[in-house]
Design a protein around this motif. Sequence first.
Motif, short mmCIF file in Angstrom:
data_model
loop_
_atom_site.label_atom_id
_atom_site.label_comp_id
_atom_site.label_asym_id
_atom_site.label_seq_id
_atom_site.Cartn_x
_atom_site.Cartn_y
_atom_site.Cartn_z
N TRP A 78 0.76 -1.42 0.08
CA TRP A 78 -0.18 0.28 0.27
C TRP A 78 0.30 1.04 0.28
O TRP A 78 1.79 1.35 0.96
CB TRP A 78 -0.77 -0.03 1.45
CG TRP A 78 -1.77 1.57 1.23
CD1 TRP A 78 -2.65 1.32 0.95
CD2 TRP A 78 -1.20 1.84 2.30
NE1 TRP A 78 -3.14 2.69 1.58
CE2 TRP A 78 -2.70 3.67 1.87
CE3 TRP A 78 -0.10 3.33 2.79
CZ2 TRP A 78 -2.27 4.68 3.02
CZ3 TRP A 78 -0.32 3.72 3.82
CH2 TRP A 78 -1.06 5.03 4.00
N ASP B 240 -1.03 7.60 -0.51
CA ASP B 240 -1.83 6.80 -0.53
C ASP B 240 -2.09 5.73 -1.70
O ASP B 240 -1.88 5.79 -2.73
CB ASP B 240 -2.53 7.16 0.45
CG ASP B 240 -3.44 8.45 -0.26
OD1 ASP B 240 -3.34 8.64 -1.37
OD2 ASP B 240 -3.63 9.16 0.09
N ASP B 241 -3.05 4.78 -1.51
CA ASP B 241 -3.57 3.98 -2.88
C ASP B 241 -3.37 5.65 -4.01
O ASP B 241 -4.05 4.68 -5.23
CB ASP B 241 -4.13 3.50 -2.19
CG ASP B 241 -3.44 1.86 -2.04
OD1 ASP B 241 -2.59 2.09 -2.20
OD2 ASP B 241 -4.10 1.87 -1.45
#
Length: 416
Positions: free
Chosen positions: A19, A35-36
């Motif tokens: 992730w 982040d994703d």
Amino acid sequence: MDYFERPERDVASIKLPEWGRVGPSDGPVPFTVYDDADEPIEAVHRYLRDFVARGNSAGSVRSYAYTLLRWWRFLRAVDVAWDRATAVETKDLVLWLQHTEKPVAKRRVASAATAGTVNPVTRKEHLGDQYKPRTVRHSNAVLRAFYEYWIEEGQGPLLNPVPRARRGARPNAHHNALEPFRPEGRLRYNPKVPKQKPRAMPDEAWLDLFKAMKSNRDRAILTLAISTAARASELLGLRACDIDWGDQLIRVRRKGSGAEQWLPASSEAFVWLRLYLAEVSRLRPGDPLWWTLRRQHDGERPRRVELTYDALRAVLRRANGLLGANWSMHDCRHTCALRMARDKNLSLRDVQLLLGHAHLTTTQIYLEDDDAEVVKRVQEHHAERGRLLTAPPRPLPASRYDADDMSVLFANRVAQ
């Protein structure tokens, strides 16, 4: 719930999700954590912005970003918010780091057979698949600083989840003036780091490594490293104006402080440097000193780009492959430092200045005997003992005096 009724995490079963990522960032922060959704993590980005404002280098920012990314992945795996983390999460992360393999273990191909083994040529251990104690200590230091920043800002947890191991209410409260101070305030979950002595590269090994270099550029870098004890990053930061040909000096910018310092190099290093510069086009004073050729696409003509640390490591990797060794650029620094420390014409203070150490105690490690030298002397001792045991026995003294000897000793009396 009672403390002993709390279930312990099964640390061995924790798998970190793939992730987020660390990548370049626009603005003053060179690297940040995404982040994703490919958006910067606000808590991390704001901390790294403060970290840069305090004068830290881009390399340090990148290192801190990867440590914080691992922390974010770990918190996601155990389902704990970053501002609700406690010392339990820090303890579990340390346990996880001590018993899990690094992600690089899955990508190993040629080095899979040698990971964690001792090289027969250098007697150095190859990088293994487990996290070293220094990595765990660095992780704790980064997380401690991260939460100190947010606690000062009035956000995050009330207590820092990376606690200190204090002994008593006040450090050294009842210190005996005749004894040294005890180390106080170390982080509670820091593992012990085994003491390692710096080891010089034998002269034969140095010659083999030098012969394995394929270009004048690589020979110049290696001879500068072995004669100045400069770090690889300091050598790669050289510019064309940092060379003093008359006095044979190079000007480096010290790691960490960034202070400029002139270092004397050997005449051999300047010979190879002159041969290398004769192969490249004329450099302007502010241009980087080291260049290489790179082809971006197949069929494209190679173009000149600045030599990077990864490219320099690739040079040593190819040389080590030919020699069956695992030498590094830092071995050249240790070798030069040990040679200077054993020179009677140089004081320890001279060595400290050349190495760029802030404290003399850091330089004192080079005063200890090299293990290789101790082994060599012990082997000579065993060889000498073997020669004594195999030597023919000395003749035993006679049981009575020889008559001729007595006549010479007492010639006058015998004549009478």
